[in-house]
Design a protein around this motif. Sequence first.
Motif, mmCIF file in Angstrom:
data_model
loop_
_atom_site.group_PDB
_atom_site.id
_atom_site.type_symbol
_atom_site.label_atom_id
_atom_site.label_comp_id
_atom_site.label_asym_id
_atom_site.label_seq_id
_atom_site.Cartn_x
_atom_site.Cartn_y
_atom_site.Cartn_z
ATOM 1 N N TYR A 400 0.847 -1.188 0.000
ATOM 2 C CA TYR A 400 0.000 0.000 0.000
ATOM 3 C C TYR A 400 0.891 1.249 0.000
ATOM 4 O O TYR A 400 1.811 1.378 0.806
ATOM 5 C CB TYR A 400 -0.905 0.006 1.232
ATOM 6 N N GLY A 401 0.635 2.129 -0.934
ATOM 7 C CA GLY A 401 1.400 3.367 -1.051
ATOM 8 C C GLY A 401 2.418 3.340 -2.173
ATOM 9 O O GLY A 401 2.860 4.391 -2.634
ATOM 10 N N GLN A 403 3.844 3.122 -5.912
ATOM 11 C CA GLN A 403 3.320 3.424 -7.230
ATOM 12 C C GLN A 403 3.684 2.350 -8.242
ATOM 13 O O GLN A 403 2.990 2.164 -9.239
ATOM 14 C CB GLN A 403 3.878 4.775 -7.709
ATOM 15 N N TYR A 422 -3.124 4.163 -2.745
ATOM 16 C CA TYR A 422 -2.469 4.995 -1.742
ATOM 17 C C TYR A 422 -3.449 6.066 -1.317
ATOM 18 O O TYR A 422 -4.458 6.328 -1.999
ATOM 19 C CB TYR A 422 -1.189 5.607 -2.314
ATOM 20 N N CYS A 423 -3.193 6.670 -0.193
ATOM 21 C CA CYS A 423 -4.056 7.725 0.316
ATOM 22 C C CYS A 423 -4.024 8.908 -0.638
ATOM 23 O O CYS A 423 -2.958 9.444 -0.955
ATOM 24 C CB CYS A 423 -3.590 8.148 1.717
#
Length: 813
Positions: A400-401, A403, A422-423
Motif C-alpha cells: 500500500y502506497g 506506485q 495509496y491515500c
Amino acid sequence: MRIKWLVFVGLFVVGCGSDLTKTPTQGPDMSPAPDMEERDAGGTADMAQDASSDMTEPDLGPDAEPDMTEPDMAEPDMQPDMTEPDMPPPDPCEGVECGMGECVDVGTGAQCECDEGYIPDGLSCVEIPIDPVLVVNLAGPAQTTEAGGSTTLSVRLSHAPSAAVSLPLSVSMTREAFLSPTSLTFTNSNWSTPQLITVTGRDDSLDDGNQTYTVTIGPSTSQDADFVGLTDSQSLLSLDGVCGNGLQDGTEACDAPGQSQQCAYGQQSCTVCNSSCQSVPGQVVGYCGDGIKQTQEACDSPGQSQQCAYGQQSCTVCNSSCQSVAGQVTGYCGDGVRQNQEACDVPGQSQQCAYGQQSCTVCNSSCQSVPGQVVGYCGDGVQQNQEACDVPGQSQQCAYGQQSCTVCNSSCQSVAGQVTGYCGDGIKQAQEECDGQAQCPSGQSGTATCNSSCVVDTSSCLSNVLKIDSGIDHSCAVMRTGQVKCWGRNNHGQLGDGTTQDRSTAVTATGITNAVDINLGSYHTCALLSNGGITCWGRNTSGELGVGNNQPQTGKVAVALIDDAIAIGAGGAHTCAVREDRTLWCWGNNISGQLGRGTTNLGPTPTAVSGITDAVQVEAGTAHTCVVNLTGEMRCWGDNTYGQIGDGTTLNRRWAPTFPNLVSVTQVDAGDYFTCARLNTGSLRCWGWNIRGQLGDGTYDSAETPQVVQNLVDAAFISTFGALSCAVRTNGLAMCWGVNLDQQVGNQSSADDIASPVTVTGLTSVEMISASTLNTCALLQSGEVKCWGANHYGQLGDGTTTDSATPVNVLNL
C-alpha cells in the motif's frame, strides 16, 4: 353329437399263461380256475413250467394278439444299463384302435372317447347293448403285488334303472387281495357315472410265485326287473414279493440285485442296488482330483491355476479334466502391459524428475514405482538456470502506497507487481477510513472530514438524538432538530401524531420543533421547549396535561401558567416542573398527596409546591414525587405504601419533608412504588417496593430506607419504571435488574426476576438508558437507539411486533 366314454388303461402284466380277457355274463361263474385248484392242492409243476416261460416282448401291432405266456425268469441279465437314454417317453396311444371313437393320452395312460351310441370296452368302443349290462373297465394295471400294490376297476350301468341297483363285490383268493368298497349302488341319477373299485394286494407269507385270481361284480339286485342278476368278473395277477422279479415292491428300494457295485470313473459317489434289493453306496473307483493318477488321467491336480507364473514365457498345467495342457502366459516386466504384480511397465524410463516437479514417481527396472530424483523447481530456494527469481509465493501486489514494484511470480519470473493504491488516489482502500470524502456515522449529523492520513475526523459530528424516555408501552426521543419522535402504544394519543394508532417505527409528534427535553408518564408525554414552555399530550383523566381540564389530547397542548421551565418530570398520572427561580410546580392526580399541596384534591392546573425554592431535578413515580436541590439533598412525598418516600415509615406524606439520610445526590428516578438515587461517587441507593428485586440489593424484601445496589460503583445514569431498574456505567456498558418476564433485563436469562445488576448483552458505548414496564431502550453514543423485551404494540420500534431478547434498532430516527 359324440358322447365321450372314458376308460383308463395302465400297464398290463400277463403271467402264468392265464386268459385275462373280460367275460361279461348274466350270472357269475364262481368256480375257481383249473390252475388255481391245482395250486390249492399243493401242485408246483405249473409254477415251474411258468418260471421257464419265454419273456421275449410280444408283437403288439394293431391286429396282433398278445403273447400271454409267462416270461423265462431262469437266467436274467441283472447288469443294469447305467447309460441315460435320450429319447421321448412312449406314446400310450401308439397302436391303439378304439373303433367308433378315438384314443387320447390323459397322463396316466390311454383312454377311448366313444361316439354317440357306443361305450368304452377296454381300449375299444362297442355298441350300447339293447339289454342292460355292467360296463366294467380296468383303470390300472392288471396286477397287484403282495407288497400292497393295487389296481382299480371302474363300473357303471349301460342304461338308466328305474330303481336302485345294488352290486355285491367279491374276490376269489382273499389271501392274495381285498376290495374297497365291498358293494356298489347305482340309481337313476348316477348310473352313468363310473364308480371305482380299489383292488389291493396282500402278503400271504407263502413263497408261492405269481397267482391269478378273479374279482366278481354282482349278481345285482333291484326293484327294476331288468337290472336283476347283472354280473361281470375280472382276472388279475398277484405278483409274489421276490427280490429280482423286475418290480420294485414291498420293502425294496430297487430291483436290480445283479447290478455292479462299483461307481463309474469320475463319480465321487453313487448309489447301487445290492443283492437284497436295497440302495447302498457304490464303491468309488476313482475320479479326477482324488489325488491318485488314474489310467484315464495325465495328471491329477484339476484345481491347479491355469496361468503361468508371472515372468514365465510358457508352462504346462493340469486342467479340470486331469489332462496336461499349455498354461496361459500372464506377462513379465517390460511386455508393455501392466500386470497385477507391477506398479508400472516402463523399466527403461529416466529416473529423474522433470524441472519444476517437487516430487515425481518413476518406473524402475523391476516395474515398480519409486520416487524420482528431484533436480529443481520454482520455490526450492535455489535459483535455477530457468529462473529469474525463486520466491514464487511472494505477494503479487505492491505494498500500500507504492506506485510501482517488481515481484516474483509463480513461475519464478520477475514481473511488474499490481499497484493496490495509496491515500489520495480517490479510492477508499482497506487500510483507509476515507479517501477524499467522509460522512458522519449513522445516527449522527454534522460535517465529517477526511484528513491527510485518510482517517475520518468526526469531531464536528453530533448525535441526532439528544434524549430518550419511556412510558408503560411507548417511548420517545428528542431530536437535535428540536423534533420529538415516538413509537409503541397510542391508545390515548400518547405518541402525539394526531392519531390513536399504534406505531412500530418512530413517528414525528405533530408541531414540535424546539424540544430540548422529554419525560413520559404512564400514558401521557410532556416535552420541555427551548423557550421554557412545556407541551403535553395523551391521557388526561386526572388533569396530568396541565391545561385545566381532563380531556385527552392526541396532539400537543401547552401547559398553563409556565413559560420558564428548566426541568420536568412525569409520573403515573401527574406531572411536575422546575422553573427558573428553582420553585417546583405540579399538577394532575393527587390521590396520595403527590402534588405536595397538603391535600388529596385533583389539580388540573399547575400549582407551586410549598417550601421548595432550590430545586434542580424532579421525578414522579406512580403516585409519589421526589426532588433534588442545589446541595444534593432529596425530598419525597405522596404514596408511601412500600416505604418509597424513604423516611423509615409507610405513612403517606402530603407535603415535602426533608430527607436527610442521603447527601451528594446527583440524580433521582422513581418507579411504580420505589425510588433510586445516584450519588456523586457513582454508587446507587434504592428503597421501597422490591417484589421483583428492583432495589438491586440481592433480596426481594421491600425497604423503607435506602439500600446499597450491589456490584455497581461507577454509574453515570439511572432509569426506573414499573418494577425494572437500569443504569449506564462510566465505561459505556449498561446494567439492569428487577422484573424479567419479557427478558427486558437484557442478559438473555430466562429467570423471571433478577435481584442484582447484570450487564446487558451486546451493548457498548451507551449514552442513556430508559426502563419501561415490559421493555427497555438505550441511546448509544453513535446516536442509534436500540430496544429489547416485549413488542406487543411495536414498542421496540423495529417495524415488527415480535418480541426480542436482544437489542434491535429503532427505525426512522
